[in-house]
Structures are given as C-alpha cells and as structure tokens.
Write a protein that holds these residues in place. Structure first.
Motif, PDB file in Angstrom:
ATOM      1  N   CYS A 162     -55.526 -36.772  44.212  1.00  0.00           N
ATOM      2  CA  CYS A 162     -56.984 -36.908  44.074  1.00  0.00           C
ATOM      3  C   CYS A 162     -57.448 -37.079  42.631  1.00  0.00           C
ATOM      4  O   CYS A 162     -58.533 -37.608  42.390  1.00  0.00           O
ATOM      5  CB  CYS A 162     -57.684 -35.723  44.706  1.00  0.00           C
ATOM      6  SG  CYS A 162     -57.448 -34.184  43.795  1.00  0.00           S
ATOM      7  N   CYS A 173     -59.791 -37.888  47.737  1.00  0.00           N
ATOM      8  CA  CYS A 173     -59.925 -36.457  48.047  1.00  0.00           C
ATOM      9  C   CYS A 173     -59.415 -36.195  49.462  1.00  0.00           C
ATOM     10  O   CYS A 173     -59.662 -36.965  50.373  1.00  0.00           O
ATOM     11  CB  CYS A 173     -61.387 -36.062  47.956  1.00  0.00           C
ATOM     12  SG  CYS A 173     -61.711 -34.430  48.602  1.00  0.00           S
ATOM     13  N   GLN A 174     -58.709 -35.125  49.638  1.00  0.00           N
ATOM     14  CA  GLN A 174     -58.214 -34.846  50.988  1.00  0.00           C
ATOM     15  C   GLN A 174     -58.808 -33.558  51.562  1.00  0.00           C
ATOM     16  O   GLN A 174     -58.278 -32.997  52.500  1.00  0.00           O
ATOM     17  CB  GLN A 174     -56.695 -34.791  51.018  1.00  0.00           C
ATOM     18  CG  GLN A 174     -56.070 -33.826  50.050  1.00  0.00           C
ATOM     19  CD  GLN A 174     -54.574 -33.777  50.257  1.00  0.00           C
ATOM     20  OE1 GLN A 174     -54.079 -32.957  50.984  1.00  0.00           O
ATOM     21  NE2 GLN A 174     -53.860 -34.674  49.609  1.00  0.00           N
ATOM     22  N   SER A 175     -59.923 -33.112  50.991  1.00  0.00           N
ATOM     23  CA  SER A 175     -60.484 -31.873  51.525  1.00  0.00           C
ATOM     24  C   SER A 175     -61.225 -32.146  52.832  1.00  0.00           C
ATOM     25  O   SER A 175     -61.647 -33.256  53.107  1.00  0.00           O
ATOM     26  CB  SER A 175     -61.427 -31.228  50.512  1.00  0.00           C
ATOM     27  OG  SER A 175     -62.745 -31.633  50.744  1.00  0.00           O
ATOM     28  N   CYS A 193     -54.409 -30.210  48.014  1.00  0.00           N
ATOM     29  CA  CYS A 193     -55.714 -30.022  47.383  1.00  0.00           C
ATOM     30  C   CYS A 193     -55.650 -28.871  46.381  1.00  0.00           C
ATOM     31  O   CYS A 193     -55.343 -27.735  46.742  1.00  0.00           O
ATOM     32  CB  CYS A 193     -56.730 -29.733  48.485  1.00  0.00           C
ATOM     33  SG  CYS A 193     -58.291 -29.092  47.905  1.00  0.00           S
ATOM     34  N   ALA A 194     -55.941 -29.193  45.126  1.00  0.00           N
ATOM     35  CA  ALA A 194     -55.862 -28.168  44.073  1.00  0.00           C
ATOM     36  C   ALA A 194     -56.872 -27.053  44.311  1.00  0.00           C
ATOM     37  O   ALA A 194     -56.624 -25.889  43.996  1.00  0.00           O
ATOM     38  CB  ALA A 194     -56.113 -28.824  42.713  1.00  0.00           C
ATOM     39  N   ALA A 195     -58.008 -27.425  44.883  1.00  0.00           N
ATOM     40  CA  ALA A 195     -59.035 -26.406  45.137  1.00  0.00           C
ATOM     41  C   ALA A 195     -58.539 -25.415  46.197  1.00  0.00           C
ATOM     42  O   ALA A 195     -58.723 -24.206  46.062  1.00  0.00           O
ATOM     43  CB  ALA A 195     -60.329 -27.075  45.581  1.00  0.00           C
ATOM     44  N   CYS A 240     -63.970 -30.855  40.541  1.00  0.00           N
ATOM     45  CA  CYS A 240     -64.404 -31.545  41.758  1.00  0.00           C
ATOM     46  C   CYS A 240     -65.433 -30.661  42.444  1.00  0.00           C
ATOM     47  O   CYS A 240     -65.677 -29.532  42.006  1.00  0.00           O
ATOM     48  CB  CYS A 240     -63.240 -31.874  42.688  1.00  0.00           C
ATOM     49  SG  CYS A 240     -62.713 -30.512  43.737  1.00  0.00           S
ATOM     50  N   HIS A 241     -66.012 -31.189  43.515  1.00  0.00           N
ATOM     51  CA  HIS A 241     -67.076 -30.464  44.233  1.00  0.00           C
ATOM     52  C   HIS A 241     -66.657 -29.065  44.667  1.00  0.00           C
ATOM     53  O   HIS A 241     -67.469 -28.163  44.739  1.00  0.00           O
ATOM     54  CB  HIS A 241     -67.515 -31.296  45.429  1.00  0.00           C
ATOM     55  CG  HIS A 241     -66.403 -31.599  46.389  1.00  0.00           C
ATOM     56  ND1 HIS A 241     -65.338 -32.400  46.051  1.00  0.00           N
ATOM     57  CD2 HIS A 241     -66.168 -31.164  47.643  1.00  0.00           C
ATOM     58  CE1 HIS A 241     -64.517 -32.461  47.070  1.00  0.00           C
ATOM     59  NE2 HIS A 241     -64.983 -31.719  48.043  1.00  0.00           N
ATOM     60  N   GLN A 242     -65.361 -28.894  44.973  1.00  0.00           N
ATOM     61  CA  GLN A 242     -64.918 -27.596  45.498  1.00  0.00           C
ATOM     62  C   GLN A 242     -64.845 -26.517  44.411  1.00  0.00           C
ATOM     63  O   GLN A 242     -64.720 -25.352  44.709  1.00  0.00           O
ATOM     64  CB  GLN A 242     -63.534 -27.735  46.132  1.00  0.00           C
ATOM     65  CG  GLN A 242     -63.532 -28.523  47.414  1.00  0.00           C
ATOM     66  CD  GLN A 242     -63.438 -27.634  48.648  1.00  0.00           C
ATOM     67  OE1 GLN A 242     -63.749 -26.457  48.611  1.00  0.00           O
ATOM     68  NE2 GLN A 242     -63.006 -28.226  49.745  1.00  0.00           N
ATOM     69  N   TYR A 296     -61.335 -37.608  37.919  1.00  0.00           N
ATOM     70  CA  TYR A 296     -62.428 -37.445  38.875  1.00  0.00           C
ATOM     71  C   TYR A 296     -63.124 -36.134  38.560  1.00  0.00           C
ATOM     72  O   TYR A 296     -62.446 -35.113  38.366  1.00  0.00           O
ATOM     73  CB  TYR A 296     -61.810 -37.417  40.275  1.00  0.00           C
ATOM     74  CG  TYR A 296     -62.721 -37.047  41.414  1.00  0.00           C
ATOM     75  CD1 TYR A 296     -63.673 -37.944  41.858  1.00  0.00           C
ATOM     76  CD2 TYR A 296     -62.608 -35.823  42.065  1.00  0.00           C
ATOM     77  CE1 TYR A 296     -64.507 -37.614  42.928  1.00  0.00           C
ATOM     78  CE2 TYR A 296     -63.423 -35.492  43.139  1.00  0.00           C
ATOM     79  CZ  TYR A 296     -64.367 -36.400  43.557  1.00  0.00           C
ATOM     80  OH  TYR A 296     -65.186 -36.080  44.610  1.00  0.00           O
TER      81      TYR A 296
HETATM   82  S1  SF4 Z   1     -58.961 -30.685  44.495  1.00  0.00           S
HETATM   83 FE1  SF4 Z   1     -59.127 -30.833  46.721  1.00  0.00          FE
HETATM   84  S2  SF4 Z   1     -61.319 -30.917  47.149  1.00  0.00           S
HETATM   85 FE2  SF4 Z   1     -61.021 -31.380  44.981  1.00  0.00          FE
HETATM   86  S3  SF4 Z   1     -60.929 -33.634  44.897  1.00  0.00           S
HETATM   87 FE3  SF4 Z   1     -58.815 -32.844  45.042  1.00  0.00          FE
HETATM   88  S4  SF4 Z   1     -58.343 -32.881  47.237  1.00  0.00           S
HETATM   89 FE4  SF4 Z   1     -60.571 -33.031  47.004  1.00  0.00          FE
END
Ligand code: SF4
Ligand code: SF4
Lengths: 56, 452
Positions: free
Chosen positions: B341, A27-29, B411-413, B359-361, B347
């Motif tokens: 990711c 994850c890169q957030s 980041c897709a979110a 994902c969490h976002q 995931y």
């Molecule tokens: S979409 Fe963004 S926040 Fe979600 S796991 Fe991927 S990099 Fe992380």
C-alpha cells in the motif's frame, strides 16, 4: 507432461527497471479500496486485469 | 518455495503446485501432488498413506517431470532479492473531507466518522494545501491519486467539487495526471451527485453489506433506522449510468453474517458486477469480531462463493469479486508486490485540520505516527523512512509466506493495532488471505483451462 499441466509460467517481473511507482496505490483494509496487489496491473503494460466481462 | 494446495470444483478435487518465487502455477494429478508435497511441504497422515500407495515407477516418472520444471525455472525457484527504491516522493493521498457521518455503523473503525476527534469538515483551503503538498512532493511521478474519504464525503460535497476542480486544473498545468476516487455510504447519492461523480471520479465506491437484514442491523442512521433501501436505490441508479467506468460495491462481513457468500451473490442479483466483501477487523472482545474459531466457516464460504462465481461468470450474471481477481500475466513488478500500500511512504492521509498521517487508519489513533500538517508545511521524513522500511523482506512471517507477492505483507495499520508492531502481521487476516489466494489461483486455472 503426463502428471503436470503448467497453467501459468513465471509471472513475476523482477528484471529491468522496476518500482517506477506509476501503478495504482493499493490499500487492503476492510474499509477502503480492498485491492491487494494481486489484482493490480502494471501501469506500463497495456493489458489490464480482467475487470470487464468483454476482456475476460 | 513450493506451495501445494487443493481445490474442489464441481465436487471433484483439483491439485496444484505453485512456485512462489517464479509465480508459475501447475495443475497436477493426485500422485504428483503427493510427490510434490512430500518433497516441498509436509504430508498429512492421510496423504502419507496415499503417497505410500503410489508405485515406484510412477514416483520416478513424476520426479523426472518435476526435475524438468526445476531446470526450466518453473519450480522450486530460488529467491532473487530486488532493490526496493525509495525516492521520498508522495503519489497518493486520502483526503478526510469530513469527520462526520450521517450513519452510525456499529463496526466503523473511525468511530461514527469522527476518528475520535471533534466533528469537522475540511475547508477548501486545507484541501488546496493538501493537494499542493501532493504536487510538490510528487517528484517525477506522473500518475497521482486522491481519494475522498470520511465520515461521509457527500456531507461536504461543495468542497469536494472545489478541490477536484483545483486539482485537475493544477495537474494539467504541470503535465501530471490526477485521478479521484470517492467512497460513500450512498445515502446522499442523489441525481446531482450521481451526475457529478460519474463525470469527475475515476472510481466510486459505495458501501452496501449485501442482504437487507444484514445491512440494516449495522448500517443505521443516528435514530437507528437501517439505510439499506435508500443506499441500494441510489447505488442502482449510479450503476445504471456508470457503464464501463470504474466503480464497486463494497461491504463488510462480521460475526453476524459468516455466511457472507449469500451477501456477495445478493449484490450480484441486484445488478452489480463489481463487488468486494471484506472481513471486519475488530478486537476479539467485540461481538462482531471474527475469531480463529470462525475460520473453517469463512473458508467454506469462500469456497462456496468461488464455485458460484465460476458458474455466474459464464453467463448473464458475470461479476468480479475483488478478492478473487488476480493478474497472473501483467501484474505489478516485484517491487510493488513487496511494498504494497505504501502507507506513510508514498501515500498519506490528511485530516480536516490538515494533519498528515501515514494513512486513514492511523488518523485519530494514539498519534504516534503523526507526520505533520499541510498548513504549517511540516512533514516528518523520519516517519516516512520508517514506513518505507516496511516491506515483505523486513517481516519475518511474510518472508516465509506463499502469499507474499500477492499480499505484500498485509496492512501496517492492522499490524500496529493488533500487535503494536508495524512489522508483525495480523495473523487472522493472513489465514484468510492465503485461502482466498488459493481460490483465486484455482479459479484462474479453471477459467483459463490450462496451458500458458
Ligand atoms: S496501512 Fe492498511 S489501512 Fe493503511 S493504507 Fe496500508 S493497507 Fe490500507
Ligand atoms: S498473508 Fe500475512 S504473512 Fe503472508 S505476506 Fe501477507 S501479511 Fe505477510
């Protein structure tokens, strides 16, 4: 060569069986693990990115 | 694609030509840089003048060297597309062990850890069902990962322990390897928690923003008191017992501390050697948001940090800054580089009620990508397929971007939150990403001193 010093030769693994998915997720957030794939290592290779001083 | 860039080291410019498709990095002299940039990019007016001043003899000499590199597959390498496998297997999971928090950080994307849902704690039953879902859907994957996230996971510590014990035993019984990570704000990191996390967690992430005044302005308790002193004290204790095992201190920089290099170095001065500082991601109207107009300052800070980083890594204060870490020898395969990711594909995140999101976002957002529930045994494979289709190839901007094999398409979110389009990257992050990558490559070159 006189004008060019090659620091790293090709490092992108495109051949063979790729995409086994055994490496870490990344994850890169801003709120999370902050890994881009740039600092990830292949799970099937022994040597890891220089995460420790000794192995730099 | 050849990306030409410069980096200033100890006051002197270094010149680079980076072959994106092969990953080859060349440290060139100024004349070769100008010839390369003229050939593969676009010269600025100033560079054009300098280019014109390079003699024809020298230009020919450089052209010959470039030609040799091209014929060896080290420059201007054409793109080879690879197949991106999709098996439907899930290998990693974010467990929202607690939708509650003991801090009220101003920039929290999860709205005080609640994700805009009622404050809630994950029960052992939900955690167990979530892990069962992971095991059942992991197919042939051997390495599985679970990260405890919140809110503040240590507010539901008993269930963390039960879920870890269950997961490890079950993994063993079916011959898989499961690794756990926990992210904490450090406030509840007492001696017992330190001992447990050190023993059981593959990775521990502690959030501290750097300087006390920076941290305490935003990372406050419900009564407004800064959390720096307690978080730092506990993080230092944890560091002392952690040895060589994985941990890192992560912080966020905002409009309040655009001079964030000081914060990274402050963390290092406090004795930490694994450090990450991330730009906050907030809508433009937020007073803490970083804007396009701040980019020059942000670049300047990355450059400043990188110079001090190189110095410190030669001595006692050696440290890793996550965004400067780069593996140019044994990095992941291209399939991984192009897919990043894996949110929603391999995931997923599970909330305290057992709901599954990519994902969490995506949790607690508009619900568009709600994928199912681990208790009811539902899982939307169509959404999984949608997310499996998000990769560098499927994003127009990313295809042309020199950072593509390192950033993986962002980041897709963020794409969804800012552009309402999973495949349209968030431009501000892209610009910072590209600059950090240039710095990382230059640092690599300086530290490794030259030839492959
Ligand atoms: S979409 Fe963004 S926040 Fe979600 S796991 Fe991927 S990099 Fe992380
Ligand atoms: S920096 Fe932006 S454009 Fe480049 S690969 Fe990453 S998300 Fe795509």
């Amino acid at each position: 060569m006189k004008h060019v010093n090659t620091v790293v030769k090709s490092c992108l693994h495109k051949e063979g069986k790729i995409g086994c998915g055994e490496c870490n997720s990344s994850c890169q957030s801003a709120c999370k693990t902050s890994c881009t794939v740039g600092n990830q290592s292949c799970a099937r290779r022994e040597e890891r990115v220089n995460t420790k001083k000794e192995s730099k | 694609m050849v990306h030409c860039f410069t980096y200033t080291h100890e006051g002197k410019p270094l010149f680079f030509a980076w072959d994106v498709e092969s990953g080859s990095l060349h440290n060139v002299d100024e004349a070769a840089f100008l010839v390369c940039k003229n050939k593969f990019g676009e010269l600025t007016d100033e560079e054009r003048q300098k280019f014109d001043a390079v003699s024809d003899v020298e230009k020919r000499e450089i052209e010959e060297e470039l030609f040799k590199l091209e014929s060896e597959g080290l420059l201007n390498t054409p793109e080879t597309r690879v197949d991106l496998p999709f098996s439907g297997e899930i290998k990693a999971m974010c467990l929202h062990i607690c939708h509650d928090c003991n801090l009220r950080c101003s920039y929290c994307f999860a709205k005080d850890g609640t994700y805009n849902t009622p404050r809630d704690y994950m029960s052992f039953e939900v955690g167990k069902a979530a892990l069962d879902f992971l095991f059942e859907n992991s197919g042939n994957r051997h390495n599985l990962e679970v990260d405890f996230f919140g809110g503040e996971p240590l507010m539901n510590f008993d269930n963390v322990k039960k879920i870890v014990a269950y997961g490890k035993e079950k993994a063993k019984s079916i011959g898989k390897d499961i690794k756990f990570t926990l992210t904490t704000n450090g406030v509840l990191l007492n001696d017992a928690a330190i001992e447990y996390l050190n023993a059981e967690m593959d990775n521990v992430v502690i959030s501290i923003d750097g300087r006390k005044e920076v941290h305490d302005k935003l990372r406050v308790s419900p009564n407004g008191k800064g959390s720096y002193d307690v978080a730092l004290k506990n993080a230092k204790k944890f560091r002392a017992v952690r040895g060589d095992k994985r941990y890192y201190i992560r912080g966020t920089f905002t409009q309040n501390n655009l001079d964030f290099s000081v914060d990274a170095l402050t963390l290092n001065d406090e004795g930490f050697d694994q450090i990450s500082l991330e730009p906050v991601v907030l809508p433009d109207e937020s007073p803490l948001a970083i804007h396009e107009s701040d980019l020059e300052k942000v670049y300047e800070e990355y450059d400043k940090l990188s110079e001090e980083y190189i110095k410190r890594r030669k001595g006692e204060k050696w440290f890793n800054f996550f965004h400067f870490m780069i593996d140019l020898k044994n990095g992941p395969c291209v399939a991984k580089r192009l897919t990043g990711c894996g949110a929603g594909k391999e995931y997923v995140a599970v909330t305290p009620t057992g709901d599954i999101y990519p994902c969490h976002q995506f949790a607690g957002g508009d619900g568009k990508y709600y994928m199912g529930n681990v208790l009811s045994g539902t899982f939307d494979r169509n959404i999984q397929k949608t997310f499996a289709g998000i990769n560098v190839y499927s994003k127009e901007e990313c295809n042309k971007c020199p950072a593509k094999y390192y950033c993986s398409g962002g980041c897709a979110a963020n794409s969804y939150n800012f552009n309402k389009d999973l495949k349209k990257p968030y431009g501000l992050s892209c610009k910072m990403m590209r600059r950090r990558l240039e710095d990382s490559l230059a640092i690599y070159c300086i530290e490794h001193g030259g030839n492959d």
